[in-house]
Design a protein around this motif. Structure first.
Motif, short mmCIF file in Angstrom:
data_model
loop_
_atom_site.label_atom_id
_atom_site.label_comp_id
_atom_site.label_asym_id
_atom_site.label_seq_id
_atom_site.Cartn_x
_atom_site.Cartn_y
_atom_site.Cartn_z
N GLY A 167 33.78 50.89 27.64
CA GLY A 167 33.59 49.94 28.72
C GLY A 167 32.32 50.21 29.50
N ALA A 168 31.92 49.24 30.29
CA ALA A 168 30.72 49.38 31.12
C ALA A 168 30.97 48.68 32.45
CB ALA A 168 29.52 48.76 30.42
N VAL A 169 30.43 49.27 33.51
CA VAL A 169 30.49 48.67 34.83
C VAL A 169 29.07 48.39 35.29
CG1 VAL A 169 31.19 48.94 37.25
CG2 VAL A 169 32.62 49.89 35.42
N ALA B 269 21.45 37.45 32.16
CA ALA B 269 22.31 38.32 31.34
C ALA B 269 23.10 39.26 32.22
CB ALA B 269 21.45 39.12 30.36
N ASN B 270 24.19 39.80 31.68
CA ASN B 270 24.97 40.81 32.40
C ASN B 270 24.31 42.18 32.32
OD1 ASN B 270 27.28 39.19 33.23
ND2 ASN B 270 27.75 39.04 31.05
N GLU C 183 24.72 41.39 23.53
CA GLU C 183 25.28 41.93 22.28
C GLU C 183 24.84 43.37 22.06
OE1 GLU C 183 27.49 40.70 20.20
OE2 GLU C 183 27.67 38.78 21.25
N ILE C 184 23.63 43.70 22.50
CA ILE C 184 23.13 45.07 22.33
C ILE C 184 23.14 45.83 23.65
CG2 ILE C 184 21.80 44.59 20.26
CD1 ILE C 184 19.33 44.17 21.91
N GLY C 185 23.69 45.18 24.68
CA GLY C 185 23.78 45.78 26.01
C GLY C 185 25.22 46.12 26.36
N VAL C 186 25.78 45.41 27.34
CA VAL C 186 27.09 45.79 27.88
C VAL C 186 28.20 45.80 26.83
CG1 VAL C 186 26.66 45.15 30.27
CG2 VAL C 186 27.47 43.40 28.67
#
Length: 366
Positions: A356-358, A104-105, A73-76
Motif C-alpha cells: 500500500g501507499a499513502v 495523477a495520484n 501504473e508505475i507509481g502508487v
C-alpha cells in the motif's frame, strides 16, 4: 478514506513497531504499535512501513512507444509515491507530461531530454540540430518546479555518428541552467572512458550495473579508474534496471569492490512491467537482497538517498507534522526466481512485496 485514519501495528525497518495517525493528509501522531484504542483504520500487522518509495528512473509518457507507461501504473499502484521521468520528453512535449502529472495520484518530476523531440525516436541525439539549447533553457524556465535535471542518453544506438558531442552540449546546458545531468550509458561508441569524465558532482550515471562490453568494470570485475574517480568527486550512481541494463554478475563485482548504488531505480515502462524482467520496484529491490544488501540499505536507497538527491529530505522521513508519504510492504519468506536483464536467473529465499501507499491524504492498495 476518512480525513483521519490510523495505520496500526506496522514496523520500521529497524524492527520498531508503530501506530501512525494520519489526519488531513499529515502525520499527526506516531506511537508504539498496538497502543492506540480501537481497531479501525488499516491493519498493518506483519508489514513494514517506510517513507514513500522514490523511483529515480521511469518512463511515464504513454504516448511514446516502446518507452512509455501511465504514471499511476508505475507509481502508487506499485507502492512508489514519487517518480522521476527520465527524459521521455524534450521541449516539444514536456508540457503534456507535466499536465498529466498534475492530475495523477503519484508525485511526479522529470528530467528534460536535451533533444527537443525526446523519445519520439530512439536515436534522439543522432542529429545535433535536435539539441536546441535556447529551447532547453526556455523550457526549464517554464517548469522550474517540475524539471529536476537534464537527460542525455549516450550510447551508440542513440547518438549514432554524433559521438561524444551531445554530452559536451549537455554539460554546457547543465552549467547554463544550473541543473544536474542524468546520463544513460550503454554500448560504444562513445567509449565509457570518454563519457564518465564529463560528469560532475551531483550528476547521475544511470545503468551503472549494465553487463554490456562498454561497462564500468574490467574483465576481472574491478571498477575502471574513471568510475573510481567519479565516485570520489560525488557522481551519483543509479541502477536504472530496465530491459537491458542490469547484470547480477556486474552487480556482484560492484558490491565486492564497495561500489554501492546511491539509488535503486527501475527504468520501468509498459513492456518490461508486464513482461519483465523489471515487473515492479519491489522486484528490483528484491534483487539487491539476494546480492547481500540489508533491508535497511535497500530501503534507504529508495527513500533517504533519493530524497536527498532531489533536495527534498522531507520525502525521505516519517515525522509528525510532515505530509503523510508512506509505503507499506511485506518481506515474504518464500522462494522466488528473479531474472536480470541478461536472462540470468537466481532463486531467492525472500522477496519484497508492496502492499500500500499513502499520499495526498489517501491510502492506495497495491
Amino acid at each position: 478514506m476518512s480525513e483521519r485514519f490510523v495505520i496500526r501495528n506496522v514496523k520500521f525497518v529497524n524492527g520498531q513497531s508503530a501506530d501512525i495517525v494520519v489526519e488531513n493528509g499529515k502525520i499527526a501522531e506516531i506511537v508504539q504499535g498496538g497502543s492506540l484504542p480501537g481497531n479501525d483504520g488499516i491493519d498493518g500487522t506483519g508489514l513494514y512501513v517506510s517513507s514513500g518509495w522514490i523511483d529515480m528512473h521511469v518512463h511515464a509518457f504513454p504516448e511514446f512507444d516502446p518507452y512509455g507507461d501511465e504514471i499511476d501504473e508505475i507509481g502508487v499502484k506499485q507502492g512508489v509515491t514519487t517518480i522521476i521521468d527520465a527524459g521521455s520528453c524534450g521541449a516539444d512535449r514536456i508540457g503534456e507530461l507535466q499536465a498529466s502529472a498534475a492530475v495523477a495520484n503519484t508525485r511526479c518530476f522529470a528530467f528534460l531530454n536535451i533533444s527537443h523531440i525526446g523519445l519520439q525516436r530512439v536515436d534522439e541525439l543522432s542529429q545535433l540540430e535536435w539539441i536546441d539549447k535556447e529551447k532547453v533553457k526556455e523550457t526549464v524556465a517554464l517548469y522550474p518546479d517540475f524539471i529536476v535535471g537534464l537527460k542525455a542518453r549516450i550510447s551508440r544506438s542513440v547518438v549514432k555518428d554524433s559521438g561524444i558531442r551531445p554530452l559536451v552540449l549537455a554539460r554546457e546546458l547543465s552549467e547554463e541552467t544550473g541543473l544536474p545531468l542524468m546520463v544513460h550509458i550503454g554500448s560504444a561508441p562513445p567509449q565509457i572512458e570518454e563519457v564518465i569524465p564529463l560528469l560532475a558532482k551531483g550528476d547521475v550515471v544511470t545503468h551503472y550495473l549494465n553487463g554490456k562490453p562498454n561497462n564500468l568494470f574490467d574483465e576481472a570485475g574491478k571498477p575502471l579508474p574513471v568510475l573510481v574517480d567519479a565516485v570520489k568527486r560525488g557522481v551519483h550512481l543509479d541502477v536504472g534496471h530496465g530491459s537491458a541494463s542490469f547484470s547480477f554478475r556486474v552487480a556482484q563485482h560492484a558490491k565486492q569492490n564497495g561500489i554501492q548504488p546511491d539509488t535503486i531505480s527501475t527504468d520501468i515502462y509498459r513492456g518490461n512491467r508486464l513482461n519483465g524482467p523489471v515487473y515492479s520496484m519491489a522486484n528490483v529491490l528484491s534483487k539487491f537482497l539476494i546480492l547481500g544488501y540489508s533491508l535497511e540499505e535497500v530501503i534507504h536507497a529508495v527513500t533517504v538517498k533519493a530524497a536527498d538527491w532531489l533536495g527534498k529530505p522531507e520525502l525521505g522521513r516519517i515525522q509528525v507534522g510532515d505530509d503523510a508519504n508512506l509505503t507499506l510492504f511485506a518481506v515474504k519468506q518464500e522462494p522466488i526466481v528473479l531474472v536480470d536483464s541478461e536472462g540470468e536467473q537466481r532463486t531467492a529465499d525472500q522477496y519484497i512485496e508492496a502492499k500500500g501507499a499513502v499520499i495526498h491524504g489517501s491510502f492506495f492498495t497495491c
